[in-house]
Scaffold this motif. Structure first.
Motif, PDB file in Angstrom:
ATOM      1  N   TYR A  68      62.783  42.231  51.748  1.00 37.47           N
ATOM      2  CA  TYR A  68      61.689  41.548  51.067  1.00 37.47           C
ATOM      3  C   TYR A  68      61.401  42.341  49.802  1.00 37.47           C
ATOM      4  N   LEU A  69      61.379  41.663  48.666  1.00 36.96           N
ATOM      5  CA  LEU A  69      61.323  42.351  47.375  1.00 36.96           C
ATOM      6  C   LEU A  69      60.108  43.253  47.204  1.00 36.96           C
ATOM      7  N   HIS A  70      58.963  42.825  47.714  1.00 36.98           N
ATOM      8  CA  HIS A  70      57.737  43.592  47.499  1.00 36.98           C
ATOM      9  C   HIS A  70      57.283  44.297  48.767  1.00 36.98           C
ATOM     10  N   ALA A  71      58.207  44.615  49.629  1.00 34.71           N
ATOM     11  CA  ALA A  71      57.852  45.192  50.920  1.00 34.71           C
ATOM     12  C   ALA A  71      57.166  46.549  50.778  1.00 34.71           C
ATOM     13  N   GLU A  72      57.500  47.313  49.753  1.00 28.25           N
ATOM     14  CA  GLU A  72      56.887  48.632  49.591  1.00 28.25           C
ATOM     15  C   GLU A  72      55.388  48.534  49.341  1.00 28.25           C
ATOM     16  N   HIS A  73      54.950  47.505  48.636  1.00 27.42           N
ATOM     17  CA  HIS A  73      53.542  47.379  48.248  1.00 27.42           C
ATOM     18  C   HIS A  73      52.841  46.238  48.974  1.00 27.42           C
ATOM     19  N   MET A  74      53.469  45.716  50.002  1.00 28.51           N
ATOM     20  CA  MET A  74      52.935  44.518  50.638  1.00 28.51           C
ATOM     21  C   MET A  74      51.579  44.749  51.300  1.00 28.51           C
ATOM     22  N   TYR A  75      51.416  45.823  52.033  1.00 26.53           N
ATOM     23  CA  TYR A  75      50.176  46.093  52.748  1.00 26.53           C
ATOM     24  C   TYR A  75      49.521  47.374  52.236  1.00 26.53           C
ATOM     25  N   ASP A  76      49.616  47.628  50.968  1.00 26.87           N
ATOM     26  CA  ASP A  76      49.052  48.841  50.383  1.00 26.87           C
ATOM     27  C   ASP A  76      47.616  48.561  49.933  1.00 26.87           C
ATOM     28  N   LEU A  77      46.716  48.345  50.896  1.00 32.61           N
ATOM     29  CA  LEU A  77      45.333  47.988  50.582  1.00 32.61           C
ATOM     30  C   LEU A  77      44.542  49.108  49.919  1.00 32.61           C
ATOM     31  N   PRO A  78      44.737  50.374  50.263  1.00 37.51           N
ATOM     32  CA  PRO A  78      43.944  51.414  49.612  1.00 37.51           C
ATOM     33  C   PRO A  78      44.152  51.498  48.097  1.00 37.51           C
ATOM     34  N   SER A  79      45.317  51.133  47.603  1.00 38.90           N
ATOM     35  CA  SER A  79      45.545  51.220  46.158  1.00 38.90           C
ATOM     36  C   SER A  79      45.264  49.898  45.443  1.00 38.90           C
ATOM     37  N   MET A  80      44.736  48.902  46.157  1.00 34.00           N
ATOM     38  CA  MET A  80      44.432  47.609  45.542  1.00 34.00           C
ATOM     39  C   MET A  80      43.258  47.752  44.573  1.00 34.00           C
ATOM     40  N   LYS A  81      43.370  47.139  43.415  1.00 36.03           N
ATOM     41  CA  LYS A  81      42.284  47.169  42.433  1.00 36.03           C
ATOM     42  C   LYS A  81      41.202  46.195  42.878  1.00 36.03           C
ATOM     43  N   ASN A  82      39.935  46.577  42.709  1.00 32.26           N
ATOM     44  CA  ASN A  82      38.772  45.763  43.092  1.00 32.26           C
ATOM     45  C   ASN A  82      38.856  45.325  44.565  1.00 32.26           C
ATOM     46  N   ARG A  83      39.237  46.258  45.425  1.00 34.94           N
ATOM     47  CA  ARG A  83      39.442  45.937  46.838  1.00 34.94           C
ATOM     48  C   ARG A  83      38.180  45.425  47.500  1.00 34.94           C
ATOM     49  N   LYS A  84      37.039  46.082  47.257  1.00 35.33           N
ATOM     50  CA  LYS A  84      35.789  45.663  47.908  1.00 35.33           C
ATOM     51  C   LYS A  84      35.396  44.257  47.489  1.00 35.33           C
ATOM     52  N   LEU A  85      35.561  43.948  46.221  1.00 34.22           N
ATOM     53  CA  LEU A  85      35.222  42.618  45.723  1.00 34.22           C
ATOM     54  C   LEU A  85      36.149  41.570  46.321  1.00 34.22           C
ATOM     55  N   LYS A  86      37.455  41.821  46.290  1.00 35.21           N
ATOM     56  CA  LYS A  86      38.428  40.844  46.787  1.00 35.21           C
ATOM     57  C   LYS A  86      38.291  40.618  48.283  1.00 35.21           C
ATOM     58  N   MET A  87      38.165  41.690  49.047  1.00 33.64           N
ATOM     59  CA  MET A  87      38.048  41.548  50.496  1.00 33.64           C
ATOM     60  C   MET A  87      36.706  40.897  50.874  1.00 33.64           C
ATOM     61  N   GLY A  88      35.658  41.238  50.145  1.00 30.02           N
ATOM     62  CA  GLY A  88      34.356  40.614  50.399  1.00 30.02           C
ATOM     63  C   GLY A  88      34.398  39.115  50.132  1.00 30.02           C
ATOM     64  N   LEU A  89      35.004  38.728  49.009  1.00 38.79           N
ATOM     65  CA  LEU A  89      35.136  37.302  48.705  1.00 38.79           C
ATOM     66  C   LEU A  89      35.993  36.590  49.745  1.00 38.79           C
ATOM     67  N   LEU A  90      37.048  37.243  50.183  1.00 34.42           N
ATOM     68  CA  LEU A  90      37.935  36.651  51.178  1.00 34.42           C
ATOM     69  C   LEU A  90      37.209  36.438  52.510  1.00 34.42           C
ATOM     70  N   VAL A  91      36.491  37.459  52.967  1.00 27.74           N
ATOM     71  CA  VAL A  91      35.805  37.370  54.258  1.00 27.74           C
ATOM     72  C   VAL A  91      34.670  36.353  54.204  1.00 27.74           C
ATOM     73  N   PHE A  92      33.808  36.465  53.199  1.00 28.86           N
ATOM     74  CA  PHE A  92      32.662  35.546  53.131  1.00 28.86           C
ATOM     75  C   PHE A  92      33.080  34.136  52.737  1.00 28.86           C
ATOM     76  N   GLY A  93      34.154  34.010  51.970  1.00 27.68           N
ATOM     77  CA  GLY A  93      34.684  32.683  51.665  1.00 27.68           C
ATOM     78  C   GLY A  93      35.223  32.004  52.912  1.00 27.68           C
ATOM     79  N   GLY A  94      35.951  32.757  53.731  1.00 24.74           N
ATOM     80  CA  GLY A  94      36.457  32.199  54.982  1.00 24.74           C
ATOM     81  C   GLY A  94      35.340  31.855  55.942  1.00 24.74           C
ATOM     82  N   LEU A  95      34.337  32.709  56.005  1.00 18.08           N
ATOM     83  CA  LEU A  95      33.182  32.445  56.867  1.00 18.08           C
ATOM     84  C   LEU A  95      32.436  31.194  56.400  1.00 18.08           C
ATOM     85  N   GLY A  96      32.210  31.092  55.092  1.00 21.67           N
ATOM     86  CA  GLY A  96      31.517  29.917  54.550  1.00 21.67           C
ATOM     87  C   GLY A  96      32.299  28.633  54.785  1.00 21.67           C
ATOM     88  N   PHE A  97      33.614  28.703  54.613  1.00 21.75           N
ATOM     89  CA  PHE A  97      34.462  27.542  54.841  1.00 21.75           C
ATOM     90  C   PHE A  97      34.435  27.141  56.313  1.00 21.75           C
TER      91      PHE A  97
END
Length: 83
Positions: free
Chosen positions: A36-65
């Protein structure tokens, strides 16, 4: 008559097979390419930019939906029943 049948050469059984021009490579990759081409960075959550914002939007968006869809379905069914 039986002698002709007995002296006739045995018939060869035809075999069918699927053939390709190339052989498959081991491990399914192309040379030194990983499976898989991006396997090295696939689950590299600690180095994700704006992680708190993205994960918060993902969780609350899924909950709202997950809350909005059943509420909408109930409202539609009640409108149909009202009639």
């Amino acid at each position: 008559m039986r002698r002709l049948a007995a002296s006739a050469p045995a018939r060869r059984v035809a075999t069918r097979s699927f053939q390709t021009g190339t052989k498959p490579k081991a491990s399914g990759g192309y040379g030194d390419e990983p499976a898989y081409l991006h396997a090295e960075h696939m689950y590299d959550l600690p180095s994700m930019k704006n992680r708190k914002l993205k994960m918060g939007l993902l969780v609350f968006g899924g909950l709202g939906f997950g809350i909005a869809v059943p509420l909408f379905a109930v409202a539609v069914q009640q409108q149909k029943a009202k009639g």
